[in-house]
Write a protein that holds these residues in place. Structure first.
Motif, PDB file in Angstrom:
ATOM      1  N   PHE A  37       2.314   0.740  -3.725  1.00 50.11           N
ATOM      2  CA  PHE A  37       1.364  -0.252  -4.200  1.00 50.11           C
ATOM      3  C   PHE A  37       1.990  -1.631  -3.998  1.00 50.11           C
ATOM      4  O   PHE A  37       3.188  -1.756  -3.786  1.00 50.11           O
ATOM      5  N   GLU A  46      -2.533  -3.351  -5.989  1.00 48.25           N
ATOM      6  CA  GLU A  46      -3.360  -2.824  -4.901  1.00 48.25           C
ATOM      7  C   GLU A  46      -2.716  -1.590  -4.281  1.00 48.25           C
ATOM      8  O   GLU A  46      -1.510  -1.584  -3.990  1.00 48.25           O
ATOM      9  N   PHE A  47      -3.517  -0.566  -4.053  1.00 43.34           N
ATOM     10  CA  PHE A  47      -3.033   0.624  -3.374  1.00 43.34           C
ATOM     11  C   PHE A  47      -2.764   0.298  -1.909  1.00 43.34           C
ATOM     12  O   PHE A  47      -3.605  -0.288  -1.226  1.00 43.34           O
ATOM     13  N   VAL A  48      -1.602   0.721  -1.420  1.00 36.48           N
ATOM     14  CA  VAL A  48      -1.224   0.481  -0.033  1.00 36.48           C
ATOM     15  C   VAL A  48      -1.264   1.775   0.781  1.00 36.48           C
ATOM     16  O   VAL A  48      -1.916   1.852   1.827  1.00 36.48           O
ATOM     17  N   TYR A  60      -4.388   5.490   3.465  1.00 38.44           N
ATOM     18  CA  TYR A  60      -4.006   4.079   3.512  1.00 38.44           C
ATOM     19  C   TYR A  60      -5.113   3.194   2.960  1.00 38.44           C
ATOM     20  O   TYR A  60      -6.305   3.501   3.070  1.00 38.44           O
ATOM     21  N   GLY A  61      -4.690   2.080   2.389  1.00 38.71           N
ATOM     22  CA  GLY A  61      -5.642   1.063   2.007  1.00 38.71           C
ATOM     23  C   GLY A  61      -6.232   0.418   3.259  1.00 38.71           C
ATOM     24  O   GLY A  61      -5.569   0.344   4.295  1.00 38.71           O
ATOM     25  N   ASP A  62      -7.453  -0.072   3.144  1.00 40.16           N
ATOM     26  CA  ASP A  62      -8.141  -0.623   4.301  1.00 40.16           C
ATOM     27  C   ASP A  62      -7.387  -1.791   4.934  1.00 40.16           C
ATOM     28  O   ASP A  62      -7.400  -1.961   6.151  1.00 40.16           O
ATOM     29  N   SER A  63      -6.732  -2.582   4.119  1.00 41.03           N
ATOM     30  CA  SER A  63      -6.076  -3.788   4.632  1.00 41.03           C
ATOM     31  C   SER A  63      -4.825  -3.490   5.448  1.00 41.03           C
ATOM     32  O   SER A  63      -4.321  -4.384   6.142  1.00 41.03           O
ATOM     33  N   LYS A  65      -4.411  -0.293   7.252  1.00 40.76           N
ATOM     34  CA  LYS A  65      -4.629   0.784   8.218  1.00 40.76           C
ATOM     35  C   LYS A  65      -4.289   0.326   9.630  1.00 40.76           C
ATOM     36  O   LYS A  65      -4.672  -0.762  10.051  1.00 40.76           O
ATOM     37  N   LEU A 107      -5.514   7.223  -5.598  1.00 45.11           N
ATOM     38  CA  LEU A 107      -5.450   5.795  -5.309  1.00 45.11           C
ATOM     39  C   LEU A 107      -5.320   4.938  -6.571  1.00 45.11           C
ATOM     40  O   LEU A 107      -4.951   3.769  -6.482  1.00 45.11           O
TER      41      LEU A 107
END
Length: 125
Positions: A37, A46-48, A60-63, A65, A107
Motif C-alpha cells: 500500500f 491506497e492499495f498498490v 494491482y491498483g489501476d494507477s 498496472k 484490497l
C-alpha cells in the motif's frame, strides 16, 4: 512479536526504477497473502499490489498496472515490489502488509493483520 521491515525506498528521477523489499518475521509466511500500500500526504492509504500465498495470483491498483510488479520468496519470508517508469505521483510512503484471510483478492487495508513501518519513495520531476 511479528515484524515486517521494508527497505529499498529512496529518491529517483521520473522514469526511473526502484525495488522495494519486505522481510516478515512470520513463522508461517506462506500462509499469508501479502500486499503493498502507499500513502501520500493528505491522502488515504491506497492499495498498490497484492500477491497470494503461493505467489500464483497477483492483483494491482489501476494507477500502477503495467509499471509495478509484485513477487515473493517464501523461503526467504520476503515480498518484493519492482517499480518501473516511476512518476512524481508515485511519491508516497510505501507499506507492506500481511493477511491470514483466505479470501482473494484483498484490497481493503482493514483486512490486513500486520503492517510494516513504511519506506519513503520520492520521484522527482
Amino acid at each position: 512479536q511479528v515484524q515486517l521491515v521494508e527497505s529499498g525506498g529512496g529518491l529517483v528521477q521520473t522514469g526511473g526504477s526502484l525495488k522495494l523489499s519486505c522481510v516478515a518475521s512470520l513463522r508461517t509466511f506462506s500462509l499469508y497473502a501479502m500486499g503493498w500500500f502507499r500513502q501520500a500526504p493528505g491522502k488515504e492509504r491506497e492499495f498498490v499490489a497484492g500477491i497470494s500465498r503461493n505467489g500464483a495470483s497477483t492483483v494491482y491498483g489501476d494507477s500502477v498496472k503495467g509499471r509495478f510488479s509484485i513477487s515473493r520468496n517464501n523461503a526467504k519470508n520476503t515480498v518484493y515490489l519492482q517499480m518501473n517508469s516511476l512518476k512524481p505521483e508515485d511519491t508516497a510512503v510505501y507499506y507492506c502488509a500481511g493477511t491470514s484471510s483466505g479470501r482473494w483478492p484483498i484490497l481493503n487495508p482493514s483486512s490486513y493483520d500486520y503492517w510494516g513501518q513504511g519506506t519513503q519513495v520520492t520521484v522527482s520531476s
